[in-house]
Scaffold this motif. Structure first.
Motif, short mmCIF file in Angstrom:
data_model
loop_
_atom_site.label_atom_id
_atom_site.label_comp_id
_atom_site.label_asym_id
_atom_site.label_seq_id
_atom_site.Cartn_x
_atom_site.Cartn_y
_atom_site.Cartn_z
N ARG A 190 0.83 -1.39 -0.22
CA ARG A 190 -0.08 0.19 -0.10
C ARG A 190 1.08 1.24 -0.19
O ARG A 190 0.03 2.37 -0.66
N GLN A 212 -3.78 -4.15 -4.46
CA GLN A 212 -3.53 -2.82 -3.09
C GLN A 212 -2.88 -2.27 -3.36
O GLN A 212 -2.27 -1.10 -2.95
N PRO A 220 -1.66 1.60 -4.90
CA PRO A 220 -1.76 2.35 -5.12
C PRO A 220 -1.83 3.18 -6.15
O PRO A 220 -0.37 2.81 -7.21
#
Lengths: 389, 140, 164
Positions: free
Chosen positions: B51, B76, B78
């Motif tokens: 993340r 997961q 970004p």
């Protein structure tokens, strides 16, 4: 004390403490691990089937790539198995070169491990220091073979590259530097509170358990049991070289660190002796492509412990069956034993303690030991143990 | 160049995932972070959580079991995200290409931005791969 | 070779006609071929009396119609004794040795998964090495499965995923 409810904590397959994929499901009661369920098949590639479909020469390169850290141990084991089937023997100089490369690899692997272990307990300074000095060994590999990892030194009937006189002096110079640094690290490990607080009395593996669960290598030797394939079942030129088998009887993570640190110093001695007493002569003999029918068991002491290969040939250019059992798989039952009853915060360092190498292990198996009652403790046993403390 | 892109090209955070390789690339990638090569001097940081990461560095061929996990890690991360395939295994499957439990290179599962060949690639090559990716991000 | 021959003699005395063949190809290596029903007794004798405490691994070999299971035991680290027996491919079933050597648990599961040998009395023989979706009854190390066949299974699996 118990907190009543059991919480499941997954660990991996992507986890900062694991450089390779592996999944552990821990059941914890408060801070205490009550059950471990490793599931580590993420690296399973099916190498054993691939062995049967390639020629003996191609298989050298496949054996090399079972594992990137102990690649030389795998090829040594493979080539000596095939040599035995063929009835040829590597020339004396080649056998000495194999010992030198194997011991250099042991230093590189153990140094790598000491760094990772330091990283797991949050001592990154030592991690950076050790990895900086490890580059000395990798430079030697680059000088000898042209590659830092996967040196491809072994071939059936000997070794592919010679160690020349000018290399010898450079290696010796590097070893002097390494020895100085390793002695310093040994001192750090024994005196630095950062390590002692995290490593003493953590991950206990009693000698009886170690034997029963068939642990191998430094994990076994850190439980006080003298066992080393190099001495017990000498291969290459180890029967001509005298060295000590390092054991410690602390049975904990600190013992495992000490065993590996002292083994590195012992390896330096072996390399020095090997460089001085290496006989002159050829480094490889020609071997036929076809291997006669037969079977053989070959053993090598890899950095992580006993490595065993079984080869069965059928008279063609490809093996009938090839079996590899890497040391990490042998240590997994012992690892589960160590983790049980320990604290959650100690999981990474205990896990790192056996120096797991999933690439080696997962070519074949992943594990679920939950239902094996042999070493799963009941809650009552655990509570009794911790009530005493 | 907007602020976000500027920040990203100055300091891309990487996450490393082994999808079933032999470990050789992993230790070379770790070696790239240690004092001799010191990847961090370029602002590149190895992150533990997907993340927080901008770049996914993948080593090893994709085994059957790891495939779903690899996709999940990628999901997961970004946006915008980038993938580097490190080592010959991650590019094509290399010696394990014909093994029954291996899919092959990672580009059959994920879109790949940069390939770093070698078995294993040297740390210098990995650094070069990441810097080339940064150049690519700048041009986007 | 004296020690090795001594061990072979002892085993011959103990197993009598159940020992089919024993060879000592070189120093520190012994190969023993026994009948299937003698496994448990032989193991007990080897572990308890002859001190072969360390199990290095278990190998399974497909001989075509029969499966050979080989236990590689080590005597305090030095002598490697490979004790072998064969089972029929149709009903491959032998007793577990996990009660004698707890460390055998993983090796037995490995052989079970890749060659389909059933270890009676093993605490847990659930599928392991292969992914969960792997079809039942396909044992990759059996010779009947060509690599192309196994690759087909793999690709079928990924195609099914794509459809879903």
């Amino acid at each position: 004390m118990s907190y009543g409810s059991i919480i499941k904590v997954p660990f991996g397959p992507q986890h900062p403490a694991l450089k390779e994929p592996g999944n552990f499901l821990f059941e914890v009661d408060g801070e205490i691990v009550v059950d471990v369920k490793p599931r580590i098949g993420y690296n399973h590639r099916g190498v054993e089937k691939a062995f049967e479909l390639r020629t003996y020469i191609q298989n050298i390169y496949l054996a090399e790539r079972i594992c990137g850290i102990c690649s030389d141990a795998h090829t040594t084991c493979y080539t000596q198995a095939i040599e035995e089937l063929l009835g040829v023997e590597a020339p004396p100089r080649a056998r000495y070169i194999r010992v030198i490369i194997a011991e250099l690899e042991r230093i590189h692997s153990h140094a790598l491990w000491v760094g990772i272990a330091a990283h797991e307990i949050g001592f990154d300074t030592l991690f950076m220091y050790v990895w900086r000095d490890r580059e000395t060994v990798l430079d030697m590999f680059e000088m000898i073979s042209g590659n830092r990892i996967h040196y491809a030194m072994n071939t059936i009937g000997g070794v592919r590259r010679d160690i020349h006189a000018d290399m010898v002096s450079k290696i010796k110079k590097g070893l002097d530097l390494l020895e100085k640094r390793l002695k310093y690290y040994l001192n750090v490990v024994q005196t630095e509170q950062t390590i002692l607080k995290r490593a003493v009395g953590v991950g206990i593996l009693k000698p009886k358990d170690a034997v029963d669960l068939c642990a191998v290598g430094p994990t076994l030797r850190a439980s006080g049991i003298k066992n080393d394939v190099r001495v017990d079942d000498p291969y290459a030129a180890y029967d001509e070289i005298a060295f000590n088998v390092i054991t410690h009887d602390g049975c904990d993570v600190l013992s495992r660190i000490l065993v590996r640190c002292e083994e590195m110093l012992e390896s330096i001695k072996i390399i020095r002796y090997g460089l001085d007493s290496m006989p002159e002569g050829i480094i490889r003999v020609q071997v036929p492509m076809k291997v006669p029918q037969g079977e053989v068991v070959s053993r090598v002491e890899a950095p992580r412990g006993e490595l065993i290969h079984y080869a069965k040939s059928n008279g063609t250019t490809k093996p009938e069956r090839y079996k590899v059992r890497s040391p990490t798989l042998g240590n997994i039952p012992a690892l589960c034993k160590m983790l049980l009853g320990g604290y959650v915060a100690d999981i990474p360092i205990v896990l790192a303690g056996i120096d797991p190498c999933f690439a080696c292990m997962d070519r074949m198996a992943f594990v679920d030991v939950k239902k094996n009652k042999e070493w799963v403790w009941t809650m009552q046993q655990l509570r009794r143990k911790y009530a005493k403390k | 160049m907007n602020l976000f892109k500027w920040a990203r090209t100055k300091s891309p955070w990487i996450i490393h995932f082994n999808t079933g390789g032999c470990n050789g690339c992993d230790i070379e990638l770790t070696a790239a972070l240690t004092p001799r090569f010191d990847l961090e001097r370029f602002g590149i940081l190895l992150e533990g959580s997907p993340r927080h990461a901008d770049v996914l560095v993948v080593t090893g061929p994709v085994t059957l079991q790891v495939k779903d996990r690899l996709v999940r890690i990628y999901e997961q991360m970004p946006e915008p995200k980038h993938v580097i395939a490190t080592g010959t295994c991650a590019i094509s499957g290399a010696p394990f290409k014909e093994c029954y439990n291996v899919h092959g290179g990672i580009d059959i599962v994920l879109p790949v931005d940069a390939y770093v060949p070698g078995c294993p690639p040297k740390p210098e090559a990995i650094i070069d791969g990441i810097s080339k990716l940064i150049q690519k991000i700048k041009k986007e | 070779m004296e020690k090795e021959n001594e061990i072979v003699e002892k085993l011959k005395d103990f197993l009598k006609e159940k020992l089919v063949r024993a060879t000592v190809p070189k120093k520190r290596r012994i190969f023993i071929y026994i009948k299937k029903d003698a496994l448990k007794d032989a193991m007990k004798y080897l572990v308890k009396d002859l001190k072969f405490k360390h199990l290095s691994t278990i190998t399974g070999v497909d001989l075509g119609g029969e499966i050979e299971v080989i236990y590689h035991l080590a005597h305090e680290g030095s002598i490697v004794l490979s004790i072998r027996l064969t089972v029929s491919e149709k009903n491959p079933s032998i007793p577990t040795i996990t009660d004698l050597i707890p460390g055998a648990v993983l090796y037995e599961r490995e052989v079970h998964d890749l060659l389909g040998v059933n270890f009676e009395g093993h605490p847990d023989l659930s599928p392991l090495v292969l992914p969960e979706e792997w079809p039942q009854g396909v044992y990759p190390l059996r010779k009947e499965h060509e690599l192309e066949h196994l690759r087909e299974i793999t690709s079928k699996k990924s195609k099914r995923e794509e459809r879903n």
